[in-house]
Design a protein around this motif. Structure first.
Motif, PDB file in Angstrom:
ATOM      1  N   SER A  58       0.818  -1.214   0.000  1.00 34.96           N
ATOM      2  CA  SER A  58       0.000   0.000   0.000  1.00 34.96           C
ATOM      3  C   SER A  58       0.855   1.269   0.000  1.00 34.96           C
ATOM      4  CB  SER A  58      -0.944   0.011   1.205  1.00 34.96           C
ATOM      5  OG  SER A  58      -0.208   0.035   2.415  1.00 34.96           O
ATOM      6  N   HIS A  59       2.116   1.164   0.420  1.00 40.58           N
ATOM      7  CA  HIS A  59       2.978   2.351   0.446  1.00 40.58           C
ATOM      8  C   HIS A  59       3.468   2.739  -0.951  1.00 40.58           C
ATOM      9  CE1 HIS A  59       5.618  -1.109   0.478  1.00 40.58           C
ATOM     10  NE2 HIS A  59       6.684  -0.353   0.287  1.00 40.58           N
ATOM     11  N   VAL A  60       3.327   1.834  -1.922  1.00 40.92           N
ATOM     12  CA  VAL A  60       3.793   2.146  -3.275  1.00 40.92           C
ATOM     13  C   VAL A  60       2.698   1.994  -4.326  1.00 40.92           C
ATOM     14  CG1 VAL A  60       6.212   1.577  -2.833  1.00 40.92           C
ATOM     15  CG2 VAL A  60       4.640  -0.233  -3.582  1.00 40.92           C
ATOM     16  N   ALA A  61       1.556   1.424  -3.948  1.00 39.88           N
ATOM     17  CA  ALA A  61       0.473   1.190  -4.904  1.00 39.88           C
ATOM     18  C   ALA A  61      -0.831   1.797  -4.389  1.00 39.88           C
ATOM     19  CB  ALA A  61       0.287  -0.308  -5.165  1.00 39.88           C
ATOM     20  N   ALA A  62      -1.435   2.662  -5.186  1.00 39.11           N
ATOM     21  CA  ALA A  62      -2.721   3.272  -4.853  1.00 39.11           C
ATOM     22  C   ALA A  62      -3.832   2.414  -5.445  1.00 39.11           C
ATOM     23  CB  ALA A  62      -2.793   4.681  -5.408  1.00 39.11           C
ATOM     24  N   LEU A  63      -4.689   1.903  -4.594  1.00 40.26           N
ATOM     25  CA  LEU A  63      -5.766   1.009  -5.024  1.00 40.26           C
ATOM     26  C   LEU A  63      -7.101   1.741  -4.934  1.00 40.26           C
ATOM     27  CD1 LEU A  63      -6.734  -1.856  -5.798  1.00 40.26           C
ATOM     28  CD2 LEU A  63      -6.786  -2.398  -3.355  1.00 40.26           C
ATOM     29  N   GLU A  64      -7.749   1.910  -6.070  1.00 45.01           N
ATOM     30  CA  GLU A  64      -9.028   2.618  -6.119  1.00 45.01           C
ATOM     31  C   GLU A  64     -10.139   1.637  -6.486  1.00 45.01           C
ATOM     32  OE1 GLU A  64     -11.617   5.854  -5.759  1.00 45.01           O
ATOM     33  OE2 GLU A  64      -9.481   5.720  -5.266  1.00 45.01           O
ATOM     34  N   TYR A  65     -11.143   1.566  -5.618  1.00 43.19           N
ATOM     35  CA  TYR A  65     -12.272   0.659  -5.840  1.00 43.19           C
ATOM     36  C   TYR A  65     -13.322   1.323  -6.726  1.00 43.19           C
ATOM     37  CZ  TYR A  65     -10.915  -2.861  -2.352  1.00 43.19           C
ATOM     38  OH  TYR A  65     -10.281  -3.869  -1.654  1.00 43.19           O
ATOM     39  N   ARG A  66     -13.751   0.593  -7.769  1.00 46.97           N
ATOM     40  CA  ARG A  66     -14.807   1.036  -8.665  1.00 46.97           C
ATOM     41  C   ARG A  66     -15.923  -0.003  -8.689  1.00 46.97           C
ATOM     42  NH1 ARG A  66     -13.537   6.371  -9.897  1.00 46.97           N
ATOM     43  NH2 ARG A  66     -11.346   6.531 -10.532  1.00 46.97           N
ATOM     44  N   MET A  67     -17.145   0.468  -8.740  1.00 53.64           N
ATOM     45  CA  MET A  67     -18.284  -0.436  -8.834  1.00 53.64           C
ATOM     46  C   MET A  67     -18.614  -0.700 -10.307  1.00 53.64           C
ATOM     47  SD  MET A  67     -19.341  -1.341  -5.767  1.00 53.64           S
ATOM     48  CE  MET A  67     -17.569  -1.530  -5.421  1.00 53.64           C
ATOM     49  N   GLY A  68     -18.916  -1.963 -10.619  1.00 53.79           N
ATOM     50  CA  GLY A  68     -19.091  -2.325 -12.020  1.00 53.79           C
ATOM     51  C   GLY A  68     -20.494  -2.654 -12.471  1.00 53.79           C
ATOM     52  N   GLY A  69     -21.424  -2.925 -11.530  1.00 56.17           N
ATOM     53  CA  GLY A  69     -22.801  -3.203 -11.947  1.00 56.17           C
ATOM     54  C   GLY A  69     -23.001  -4.592 -12.515  1.00 56.17           C
ATOM     55  N   LEU A  70     -22.712  -5.608 -11.715  1.00 57.46           N
ATOM     56  CA  LEU A  70     -22.818  -6.996 -12.183  1.00 57.46           C
ATOM     57  C   LEU A  70     -24.244  -7.393 -12.528  1.00 57.46           C
ATOM     58  CD1 LEU A  70     -21.632  -9.827 -12.638  1.00 57.46           C
ATOM     59  CD2 LEU A  70     -21.843 -10.237 -10.178  1.00 57.46           C
ATOM     60  N   LEU A  71     -25.197  -7.026 -11.676  1.00 61.90           N
ATOM     61  CA  LEU A  71     -26.583  -7.463 -11.880  1.00 61.90           C
ATOM     62  C   LEU A  71     -27.519  -6.262 -11.902  1.00 61.90           C
ATOM     63  CD1 LEU A  71     -28.683  -9.776 -12.064  1.00 61.90           C
ATOM     64  CD2 LEU A  71     -28.732  -9.799  -9.552  1.00 61.90           C
TER      65      LEU A  71
END
Length: 296
Positions: A58-71
């Motif tokens: 986490s100190h070198v990688a920025a993780l951004e959560y996105r919602m995709g709309g599966l159903l």
């Protein structure tokens, strides 16, 4: 819905070929756009890998959560032999075994969800309050739907999860009915632009504009090798993997999660967790297809 062989949950009508979120992503050498969905069973299946990734990178990688709309709704979903809620019940039990992650498919027989959009929008509303609490909220509603057979399209469960993780439930509802709707649409639009075909999908890029796309579940080794190839100078963080340290970071664990993060083989991890339970240091929630261990 979700194919254990490809490790992905498909979007309807599309055919497939197969820690803390950073608040200033441009300051880190790697950016990861993660497209997921609250009811994506393959996304639940890779929770162990993602939890360890956050601890070590986490100190070198920025993780951004996105919602995709599966159903969107059952009116338009018909993929891989899944066309109605009851079709998912056996499928989820099968996926549970494949990933060694507890999932109870009986919810699709007892109180089936009509769409994954409401919990997705609720997550976007949670992000507007606090990105860390939003992750805890997402984790909690996933535990509700996969283990507790709770229909997380219902506001009573979304509100309960919000209060449990420390969110302002009243503001969550206000944002859910207002700006979170557009935030969710923005995620869907970005997914279309990037060619998202199902979940999980990862779009990994570095500061040299190089990028790698992962579609479907991946082993931890694949994640790690990709990050190191994208930024050769990075080093992973060493974290304390004792039970006390791990449960202070993540208050709940499946047996597989605890094994991966503690560095123990599954039988050893299970024996240690049972010992902690007998010593009254953790609680255990026994489900149809596995156990969730909870910090006391």
């Amino acid at each position: 819905m979700c194919n254990p062989d490809s490790g992905a949950c498909d979007l309807p009508g599309i055919h497939n070929d197969v820690g803390r979120i950073d608040l200033c992503p441009t300051q880190k050498p790697i950016k990861i756009e993660y497209f997921t969905d609250p009811i994506c069973s393959s996304c639940w299946g890779i929770e162990p890998q993602l939890r360890r990734l956050k601890l070590e990178y986490s100190h070198v990688a920025a993780l951004e959560y996105r919602m995709g709309g599966l159903l969107p709704s059952w009116d338009i979903y018909d993929r891989g032999g899944i066309s109605k809620p009851s079709d998912v019940a056996y499928h989820w039990d099968e996926v549970s075994v494949h990933y060694d992650m507890p999932i109870d498919g009986d919810i699709w027989l007892e109180d089936p969800l009509s769409s994954s959009y409401p919990p997705s929008i609720a997550f976007k509303a949670a992000q507007m309050q606090d990105k860390l609490l939003a992750l805890r909220f997402l984790r909690r509603i996933r535990e509700m739907v996969f283990l507790e057979k709770k229909n997380i399209t219902k506001w009573e469960y979304l509100e309960k999860a919000a209060l449990e993780v420390g969110l302002d439930a009243q503001k969550l509802k206000s944002d859910f009915e207002g700006p979170a709707q557009q935030a969710f649409k923005n995620d869907l639009a970005l997914g279309q632009t990037l060619g998202v075909r199902g979940f999980p999908s990862f779009y990994i890029s570095n500061q040299n504009n190089q990028s790698v796309t992962f579609f479907g579940a991946r082993s931890y080794a694949e994640f790690e090798q990709t990050l190191q190839a994208m930024a050769p100078d990075i080093s992973k963080k060493i974290y304390e993997n004792t039970p006390d340290a791990l449960f202070s970071i993540y208050p709940t664990f499946t047996t597989r999660e605890f094994g991966l993060l503690s560095g123990l083989q599954r039988p050893e991890a299970e024996n240690l967790l049972k010992t902690l339970f007998e010593a009254e240091k953790v609680d255990m929630m026994v489900t149809k297809n596995g156990v969730l261990w909870k910090k006391k």
